[in-house]
Each structure stands twice: as structure tokens, then as C-alpha cells.
Design an enzyme around this catalytic site. Structure first.
Site, PDB file in Angstrom:
ATOM      1  CD  GLU A   1      -3.642 -29.334 -12.821  1.00 26.41           C
ATOM      2  OE1 GLU A   1      -4.053 -28.610 -11.889  1.00 26.41           O
ATOM      3  OE2 GLU A   1      -3.507 -28.923 -13.988  1.00 26.41           O
TER       4      GLU A   1
ATOM      5  CD  GLN B   1      -7.146 -26.510 -12.668  1.00 28.68           C
ATOM      6  OE1 GLN B   1      -6.566 -26.571 -13.762  1.00 28.68           O
ATOM      7  NE2 GLN B   1      -6.597 -26.910 -11.550  1.00 28.68           N
TER       8      GLN B   1
ATOM      9  CE1 TYR C   1      -9.128 -24.946  -8.769  1.00 28.91           C
ATOM     10  CE2 TYR C   1      -6.810 -25.110  -8.217  1.00 28.91           C
ATOM     11  CZ  TYR C   1      -8.100 -25.528  -8.046  1.00 28.91           C
ATOM     12  OH  TYR C   1      -8.369 -26.532  -7.142  1.00 28.91           O
ATOM     13  CB  SER C   2      -4.981 -19.420 -14.162  1.00 23.26           C
ATOM     14  OG  SER C   2      -4.279 -20.576 -13.847  1.00 23.26           O
TER      15      SER C   2
ATOM     16  CD  GLU D   1      10.652 -21.877 -13.322  1.00 17.11           C
ATOM     17  OE1 GLU D   1       9.422 -22.057 -13.493  1.00 17.11           O
ATOM     18  OE2 GLU D   1      11.472 -22.002 -14.246  1.00 17.11           O
TER      19      GLU D   1
HETATM   20  C1  LIG Z   1      -1.538 -25.707 -21.489  1.00 15.06           C
HETATM   21  C2  LIG Z   1      -1.978 -25.040 -20.225  1.00 15.06           C
HETATM   22  C3  LIG Z   1      -3.180 -25.413 -19.671  1.00 15.06           C
HETATM   23  C4  LIG Z   1      -3.645 -24.778 -18.519  1.00 15.06           C
HETATM   24  N1  LIG Z   1      -4.882 -25.122 -18.020  1.00 15.06           N
HETATM   25  C5  LIG Z   1      -5.382 -24.448 -16.978  1.00 15.06           C
HETATM   26  C6  LIG Z   1      -6.710 -24.698 -16.522  1.00 15.06           C
HETATM   27  O1  LIG Z   1      -7.428 -25.549 -17.054  1.00 15.06           O
HETATM   28  N2  LIG Z   1      -7.188 -23.964 -15.513  1.00 15.06           N
HETATM   29  C7  LIG Z   1      -6.442 -23.026 -14.875  1.00 15.06           C
HETATM   30  O2  LIG Z   1      -6.944 -22.417 -13.949  1.00 15.06           O
HETATM   31  N3  LIG Z   1      -5.181 -22.758 -15.271  1.00 15.06           N
HETATM   32  C8  LIG Z   1      -4.638 -23.448 -16.301  1.00 15.06           C
HETATM   33  N4  LIG Z   1      -3.354 -23.179 -16.742  1.00 15.06           N
HETATM   34  C9  LIG Z   1      -2.614 -22.109 -16.094  1.00 15.06           C
HETATM   35  C10 LIG Z   1      -1.398 -22.545 -15.294  1.00 15.06           C
HETATM   36  O3  LIG Z   1      -1.768 -23.132 -14.078  1.00 15.06           O
HETATM   37  C11 LIG Z   1      -0.550 -21.284 -15.095  1.00 15.06           C
HETATM   38  O4  LIG Z   1      -0.065 -20.917 -16.373  1.00 15.06           O
HETATM   39  C12 LIG Z   1       0.607 -21.503 -14.160  1.00 15.06           C
HETATM   40  O5  LIG Z   1       0.142 -21.697 -12.849  1.00 15.06           O
HETATM   41  C13 LIG Z   1       1.592 -20.322 -14.191  1.00 15.06           C
HETATM   42  O6  LIG Z   1       0.928 -19.114 -14.018  1.00 15.06           O
HETATM   43  P1  LIG Z   1       1.148 -17.883 -15.049  1.00 15.06           P
HETATM   44  O7  LIG Z   1       0.968 -18.398 -16.419  1.00 15.06           O
HETATM   45  O8  LIG Z   1       0.295 -16.768 -14.599  1.00 15.06           O
HETATM   46  O9  LIG Z   1       2.674 -17.512 -14.900  1.00 15.06           O
HETATM   47  P2  LIG Z   1       3.324 -16.573 -13.775  1.00 15.06           P
HETATM   48  O10 LIG Z   1       2.781 -16.934 -12.447  1.00 15.06           O
HETATM   49  O11 LIG Z   1       3.212 -15.144 -14.189  1.00 15.06           O
HETATM   50  O12 LIG Z   1       4.841 -17.030 -13.836  1.00 15.06           O
HETATM   51  C14 LIG Z   1       5.747 -16.535 -14.847  1.00 15.06           C
HETATM   52  C15 LIG Z   1       7.121 -17.136 -14.571  1.00 15.06           C
HETATM   53  O13 LIG Z   1       7.583 -16.723 -13.280  1.00 15.06           O
HETATM   54  C16 LIG Z   1       7.931 -17.855 -12.495  1.00 15.06           C
HETATM   55  N5  LIG Z   1       7.542 -17.639 -11.104  1.00 15.06           N
HETATM   56  C17 LIG Z   1       6.378 -17.101 -10.661  1.00 15.06           C
HETATM   57  N6  LIG Z   1       6.356 -17.095  -9.307  1.00 15.06           N
HETATM   58  C18 LIG Z   1       7.537 -17.638  -8.892  1.00 15.06           C
HETATM   59  C19 LIG Z   1       8.090 -17.901  -7.612  1.00 15.06           C
HETATM   60  N7  LIG Z   1       7.439 -17.623  -6.475  1.00 15.06           N
HETATM   61  N8  LIG Z   1       9.332 -18.465  -7.558  1.00 15.06           N
HETATM   62  C20 LIG Z   1      10.010 -18.766  -8.709  1.00 15.06           C
HETATM   63  N9  LIG Z   1       9.521 -18.522  -9.954  1.00 15.06           N
HETATM   64  C21 LIG Z   1       8.296 -17.978 -10.043  1.00 15.06           C
HETATM   65  C22 LIG Z   1       7.131 -18.999 -13.064  1.00 15.06           C
HETATM   66  O14 LIG Z   1       7.723 -20.246 -12.807  1.00 15.06           O
HETATM   67  C23 LIG Z   1       7.125 -18.661 -14.543  1.00 15.06           C
HETATM   68  O15 LIG Z   1       8.297 -19.127 -15.142  1.00 15.06           O
HETATM   69  C24 LIG Z   1      -2.856 -23.793 -17.882  1.00 15.06           C
HETATM   70  C25 LIG Z   1      -1.617 -23.440 -18.443  1.00 15.06           C
HETATM   71  C26 LIG Z   1      -1.177 -24.045 -19.593  1.00 15.06           C
HETATM   72  C27 LIG Z   1       0.140 -23.634 -20.171  1.00 15.06           C
END
Ligand SMILES: Cc1cc2nc3c(=O)[nH]c(=O)nc-3n(C[C@H](O)[C@H](O)[C@H](O)COP(=O)(O)OP(=O)(O)OC[C@H]3O[C@@H](n4cnc5c(N)ncnc54)[C@H](O)[C@@H]3O)c2cc1C
Length: 400
Positions: free
Chosen positions: A248, A131, A133-134, A380
Site C-alpha cells: 500500500e 481493506q 483493517y482499522s 509518525e
Molecule cells: C482517507 C483515508 C482512507 C483510509 N482507508 C482505509 C481503509 O480502506 N481501510 C482501513 O482499514 N483503514 C483505512 N484508513 C485508516 C488509516 O489507516 C488510519 O486512519 C491510520 O492508520 C491512523 O489511525 P487512526 O486514524 O486510528 O489514528 P490514531 O492511531 O488514533 O493516531 C492519532 C495520531 O496519533 C499519532 N500516533 C499514534 N500512534 C503513534 C505512535 N506510536 N508514535 C507516534 N505517533 C503516534 C498518529 O500519527 C496520529 O497523528 C484510512 C484513513 C484515511 C484518512
């Protein structure tokens, strides 16, 4: 046959039971699907053969149409397959992101040609998907993604960086959200597919706190995607991408269901903490917290079953998957915490002969489980979705 049971259903159960008996290698009893193991040792001949026969039967993806490699079965029949596999201690060898997220999304949004090309290899367990995405600057606020996708005549060229790409080091294909219009945010995103086996794709595994490297940084330099592999119209990928996230979340919350049936905290506690003169767990406070966790688990499972019954076999997920994802993952995390507490010092091991494999697994499970309230959209962010889409509260955030 159980009195009152539907004879057609029971005949199907019998058919599945006999088929599993005839085809499942007893040596694999109790083992998990090797594709979900983080270390990915090469599959044995028996594992490969089991994958092949289940894939050919379409029983790894039983409710998918037979025309694309599924078995055209009802969700009731799918449940029977699951139950009979569990009864024989057999695992479903077909899985991964293709089954959990991409396949159901392609069934809804793909062209006939895309379904014919991509679904059968998923049903047969021949192809693994990841995937994309991120990105470093786009996690919760996924629509900020910057990976560019440009029209290059008969194909697209993709440049950018993805992160946290689970299983990218083992994947054959990637379903990816890319920017095809820089002047708009959500309406400038497209959903494309590309093969990971090409020179511009570079994956660097990232080590996790639990010790393994299940996910990667993925660098994309002039990566080629065929025009036929654009899913949905150009710049309409956001809707498709969000739909995939619902699938998912639905599969993440179903982990809670699977776990609920197997773990036995009361027995574990009795063994580690001891019992009083009445044979009850000696620590009354721990007893209360275990009962509370057991009740949460039952409530979660009953709610999942009720939702399934209310959907009357319709498997489409909705915004309610956010509720189930939050409830299921929090419950598993609480359970992991309790497990380590029950084990005491034995629940602090990392390696070595002083600890049993169950104890070591518990520690790694506790650490690895921390991620479940992050991936698929953080806790969140799910709360935001629940507030907006289910409770109808005012939209105070731009994310999702
Ligand atoms: C084990 C694991 C596997 C993963 N696998 C994949 C994958 O295969 N492909 C892929 O694309 N991604 C993957 N991810 C990524 C995952 O989708 C992201 O980590 C997740 O969406 C959070 O984004 P971030 O890490 O950038 O955190 P951030 O977006 O920077 O968030 C940091 C903190 O701020 C909080 N926050 C952010 N925005 C808001 C809001 N609007 N309101 C309240 N709180 C908020 C969040 O809840 C979090 O606590 C994976 C992550 C993990 C941990």
C-alpha cells in the site's frame, strides 16, 4: 528507432503502440480510470469495452503471472506499456486495492487455489476489493483490533466493526484482519476474505472535509467467511497484513511520481502572479519556494528510479517504502499548498461560476491530500518504522 536502443524492447514498444492505437477509444483520451473516481458514475459502453480488452490482454497487471490473468512481462516492458498509454493519453482501466495491495500479497502468501480463484477477476477489473483493517480502537496500534472471527464448523463467523473502509460501498470483497485468539495480541490475528454481498455486512459512508464520501464505517454481524478464504495459517495474519501495508505504501508513494510529471507550478505561477521585466516570476520569494519544491520533486523521482534500478526488476517492497511514503506525500502536500497560494483568492473556491474547474480541483485536491499522510499508516508511524527497521534505533513503541 533511437540509436543504441534495444531492438527487442523497441519492437515491443511498437507492438504496444499499434495495439493502443487499434483499441483505445479516442473519446476517452485524457480521462481517468472511472473506478478511482469518488462519485462512481456507471461506466459508459466504451469505458467497459476498454476495461475488457486491457483485462483480457493482462496489461493492467503486466508483471503478474499469465496463469492468474497477468501478462508475464518484465518491469521494463510494464514501463513501456505505461509510457505508451500515457503517450496516447489513455488510462489503465484496471486498478484499485485488488491491484495495488491485495493481489501482490496473495501472490506471495496465497494457496494455488486462492490465486486461481481471486487474481484473474482482479486482472480483468471485474471485482473491487476493500481493506478491513482499522477499527474505532485500532488505527496506528492496529494489532489491538477486536473484530472476532470464530470457527463455525465448515466456515467462520465474523462479528465486529471496521472503520475508514475506503470504497466499501462499492466493493465486492473484503480482505480483513480479524482476531482469532484473544489471549495473544499479534499472534492472535488472522487474514480472511469474505464477500461484501451478504446480509451481515452493513456499510455507512462517512463524509470527508473535501466534500465526498470515499470511505465508510463497516459493521459486521455474523458475516460468513469460507474456510478456503483464510490466507496463510490461522493466527499468522499479522505478518501478511504488514506485508500488504508495504505494498500500500509503495503505491501511495508512486502517486508522487505520477504527479511530478504533469503539474507545472512555474507556468501556473507566471499566469496568476505575473512576470517582471526579465520575464521571471515577479515574486522572488515565491520563485525560491517553487524552485525548492521542484527540486524536492526531482530528488524524490530520481530516488524512486534509483531504488527501482537497484532492485533490478524485483518488485517486492521493503521497510524503505515508509521513507518513500513520507517523502512523496509531504511533497504532494507542499505542492498543493503552493498551488493555492499562487491562485490567491481564486484558490479559495468551493463551487460556483466564479471559479474554473482547475481552481475547484486544486482546492479539493489540497483538502483531500491531507489524508495521504494518514492512510496506509500515519507519518509518525512511518517515522517509527524507519527508526526501528532501517536505522536500528531502540524500540520505544509498541505500534507496528
Ligand atoms: C482517507 C483515508 C482512507 C483510509 N482507508 C482505509 C481503509 O480502506 N481501510 C482501513 O482499514 N483503514 C483505512 N484508513 C485508516 C488509516 O489507516 C488510519 O486512519 C491510520 O492508520 C491512523 O489511525 P487512526 O486514524 O486510528 O489514528 P490514531 O492511531 O488514533 O493516531 C492519532 C495520531 O496519533 C499519532 N500516533 C499514534 N500512534 C503513534 C505512535 N506510536 N508514535 C507516534 N505517533 C503516534 C498518529 O500519527 C496520529 O497523528 C484510512 C484513513 C484515511 C484518512
Amino acid at each position: 528507432m533511437v540509436e543504441g536502443a534495444d531492438p527487442i524492447i523497441e519492437a515491443f514498444r511498437q507492438e504496444v503502440r499499434e495495439w493502443v492505437q487499434a483499441n483505445f477509444p479516442p473519446d476517452l483520451k485524457g480521462l481517468g480510470n472511472p473506478i478511482t473516481l469518488e462519485e462512481r458514475p456507471a461506466p459508459t459502453e466504451e469505458q467497459t469495452e476498454w476495461r475488457k480488452v486491457v483485462g483480457e490482454k493482462g496489461w493492467g497487471t503486466p508483471t503478474w503471472p499469465a496463469a492468474y490473468g497477468g501478462a508475464d512481462l518484465s518491469s521494463g516492458q510494464a514501463r513501456i506499456i505505461q509510457q505508451e498509454f500515457a503517450r496516447a493519453r489513455a488510462y489503465n482501466p484496471i486498478g484499485g486495492m485488488g491491484v495495488m495491495m491485495f493481489g501482490p500479497t496473495l501472490l506471495e502468501y496465497g494457496t494455488e487455489q486462492q490465486k486461481l480463484e481471486h487474481l484473474r477477476p482482479i486482472c480483468r477489473g471485474e471485482v473491487q476489493w476493500c481493506q478491513g483493517y482499522s477499527e474505532p480502537g485500532a488505527g496506528s496500534d492496529l494489532a489491538s483490533l477486536q473484530t472476532r472471527c470464530e470457527d463455525n464448523g465448515d466456515h467462520y463467523l465474523i462479528n465486529g466493526q471496521k472503520i475508514w473502509t475506503s470504497g466499501a460501498q462499492w466493493a465486492d470483497w473484503c480482505f480483513c484482519l480479524v482476531r482469532t485468539d484473544t489471549t495473544k495480541k499479534h499472534e492472535g490475528i488472522s487474514f480472511v476474505l469474505f464477500t461484501m454481498h451478504q446480509p451481515g455486512v452493513e456499510v455507512r459512508p462517512i463524509k470527508l472535509i473535501a466534500g465526498s464520501s470515499p470511505f465508510c464505517e463497516t459493521f459486521l454481524t455474523n458475516v460468513r467467511a469460507e474456510k478456503k478464504d483464510l490466507v496463510g495459517p490461522l493466527n499468522a495474519g499479522w505478518t501478511i497484513g504488514k506485508r500488504l501495508l508495504q505494498h500500500e505504501r509503495s503505491s501511495i508513494s508512486s502517486m508522487g511520481n505520477a504527479l511530478g510529471g504533469s503539474a507545472a507550478l512555474p507556468d501556473l505561477a507566471k499566469a496568476y502572479v505575473g512576470v517582471d521585466a526579465q520575464g521571471q516570476l515577479a515574486d522572488s520569494d515565491l520563485r525560491t519556494r517553487i524552485v525548492s519544491n521542484e527540486m524536492d520533486g526531482r530528488a524524490f523521482q530520481q530516488t524512486a528510479m534509483r531504488a527501482m534500478a537497484e532492485a533490478k526488476g524485483k518488485t517486492d517492497p521493503s521497510a524503505a517504502t515508509s521513507i518513500m511514503k513520507n517523502a512523496g506525500t509531504r511533497w504532494i502536500q507542499d505542492r498543493s499548498e503552493l498551488t493555492l497560494e499562487i491562485m490567491g483568492h481564486q484558490g479559495l473556491g468551493w463551487a460556483g461560476e466564479d471559479f474554473t474547474s482547475v481552481e475547484l480541483d486544486a482546492v479539493r485536491g489540497w483538502l483531500g491530500g491531507k489524508a495521504s499522510t494518514i492512510y496506509g499508516g500515519s507519518q509518525e508511524v512511518q517515522n517509527n518504522i524507519i527508526s526501528k527497521r532501517i536505522l536500528g534505533l531502540p524500540d520505544l513503541t509498541a505500534a507496528n
